[in-house]
Design a protein around this motif. Sequence first.
Motif, PDB file in Angstrom:
ATOM      1  N   UNK A   1      39.542  42.378  37.750  1.00 15.44           N
ATOM      2  CA  UNK A   1      39.508  43.601  38.547  1.00 15.44           C
ATOM      3  C   UNK A   1      39.083  43.293  39.980  1.00 15.44           C
ATOM      4  N   UNK A   2      38.087  42.411  40.099  1.00 17.05           N
ATOM      5  CA  UNK A   2      37.618  42.036  41.441  1.00 17.05           C
ATOM      6  C   UNK A   2      38.722  41.345  42.240  1.00 17.05           C
ATOM      7  N   UNK A   3      39.484  40.460  41.568  1.00 20.70           N
ATOM      8  CA  UNK A   3      40.604  39.786  42.241  1.00 20.70           C
ATOM      9  C   UNK A   3      41.662  40.808  42.667  1.00 20.70           C
ATOM     10  N   UNK A   4      41.929  41.743  41.778  1.00 19.57           N
ATOM     11  CA  UNK A   4      42.894  42.787  42.107  1.00 19.57           C
ATOM     12  C   UNK A   4      42.467  43.612  43.299  1.00 19.57           C
TER      13      UNK A   4
ATOM     14  N   UNK B   1      42.671  45.022  49.110  1.00 21.51           N
ATOM     15  CA  UNK B   1      42.071  45.101  50.452  1.00 21.51           C
ATOM     16  C   UNK B   1      42.914  44.334  51.464  1.00 21.51           C
ATOM     17  N   UNK B   2      43.381  43.133  51.084  1.00 17.32           N
ATOM     18  CA  UNK B   2      44.196  42.344  52.003  1.00 17.32           C
ATOM     19  C   UNK B   2      45.491  43.069  52.360  1.00 17.32           C
ATOM     20  N   UNK B   3      46.135  43.657  51.342  1.00 12.82           N
ATOM     21  CA  UNK B   3      47.369  44.399  51.595  1.00 12.82           C
ATOM     22  C   UNK B   3      47.109  45.605  52.472  1.00 12.82           C
TER      23      UNK B   3
ATOM     24  N   UNK C   1      37.826  52.692  46.229  1.00 14.69           N
ATOM     25  CA  UNK C   1      37.962  51.535  45.359  1.00 14.69           C
ATOM     26  C   UNK C   1      36.643  50.782  45.219  1.00 14.69           C
ATOM     27  N   UNK C   2      35.848  50.758  46.283  1.00 11.10           N
ATOM     28  CA  UNK C   2      34.554  50.083  46.228  1.00 11.10           C
ATOM     29  C   UNK C   2      33.618  50.783  45.245  1.00 11.10           C
ATOM     30  N   UNK C   3      33.598  52.107  45.302  1.00 11.42           N
ATOM     31  CA  UNK C   3      32.728  52.855  44.410  1.00 11.42           C
ATOM     32  C   UNK C   3      33.163  52.692  42.949  1.00 11.42           C
ATOM     33  N   UNK C   4      34.483  52.735  42.721  1.00 11.63           N
ATOM     34  CA  UNK C   4      34.974  52.540  41.361  1.00 11.63           C
ATOM     35  C   UNK C   4      34.599  51.157  40.845  1.00 11.63           C
ATOM     36  N   UNK C   5      34.752  50.147  41.722  1.00 10.46           N
ATOM     37  CA  UNK C   5      34.416  48.781  41.320  1.00 10.46           C
ATOM     38  C   UNK C   5      32.938  48.649  40.982  1.00 10.46           C
TER      39      UNK C   5
END
Length: 342
Positions: free
Chosen positions: A277-280, A285-287, A300-304
Amino acid sequence: MIFETNTQKAGITSAGGDGSGERADRRDQPVVYFVLPCYNEAEGLVHTADVLAAKVAHLTETGRISKQSRILFVDDGSKDDTWSIIRNLHERDAHLFGGVKLSHNRGHQNALLAGLMTARAYGCDAAISMDADLQDDVNAVDEFIDGFCNGNEIVYGVRSARKKDTWFKRTTAEAFYKVFEWMGAETVPDHADYRLMSRETLDALSEYHEVNLFLRGIVPTLGYQTSKVYYERGEREAGESKYPLKKMIAFAIQGITSFSTKPLSFVTGAGLLSILVAIGMFVYVLVSLGFGHAIAGWGSMMISIWLIGGLIMLSLGIVGEYVGKIYMESKHRPRYRIETTL
């Protein structure tokens, strides 16, 4: 009731030969102890005693069991008049009714083990364990004895249906047995602790010294020839159930963690999933940066954070269950202490 035979792994015979002669003799009018753990059962205990006394009388009169057979109540630190009633029953008929009083409440499984080991110490040929609320059909005992006389060392009482259970209890029970089997542990579906065990199997059970007892999982691992008797479980005669939802969940966790290490492998799987999930999220973020979406990322940060935090807490909880069991086993404390024996 339906009688079904199933041969499991061969058990260890007694020393000095195959022991077949000795076993054959003991199956002719065996000495049978009925072991009933009791916790706050004062309301219906006299009725239970009367019903069982009538059953024992019938079995002895017809020559099915020895006149040395008896009923053994185990008081698991009750707070009501359970022990007084057991003592009165013993005074009424000291030959038929026996009693074991634990010095403190140790739970159903430990109380049951205390009764079984007491029956073994007093030289029974077989012990039948059952609850004191008479939900287990006492008429199934006749087929238990038949199974024992036919050479079975363990006879399981198995519920033929769960029509009287609520949808929730029926569904969760089925789910538990499926999960237990999936975890690699061995059990008998729809079987509680209503069973007959021979003296050989009681000897084998006495060699199990773990503190975290789950007899429904231990007994099937003993091996020996077994059979099943199917019966319909009735309503509780008196009093309240000693297994509310909270205790049922704790009992299920106890059983799973006592016989399977698969939950520990889930921790590794959860860790790998978190990494994926972290890699995804890193790729996302890069995209997002490549397309100029600089604001993207808060959700996405909060979900992670919540996902990873939940997985960590779950993993720590699973590991903690096993560490706690190791802690309890390392103390080598007695599983129960008998205060009085009648």
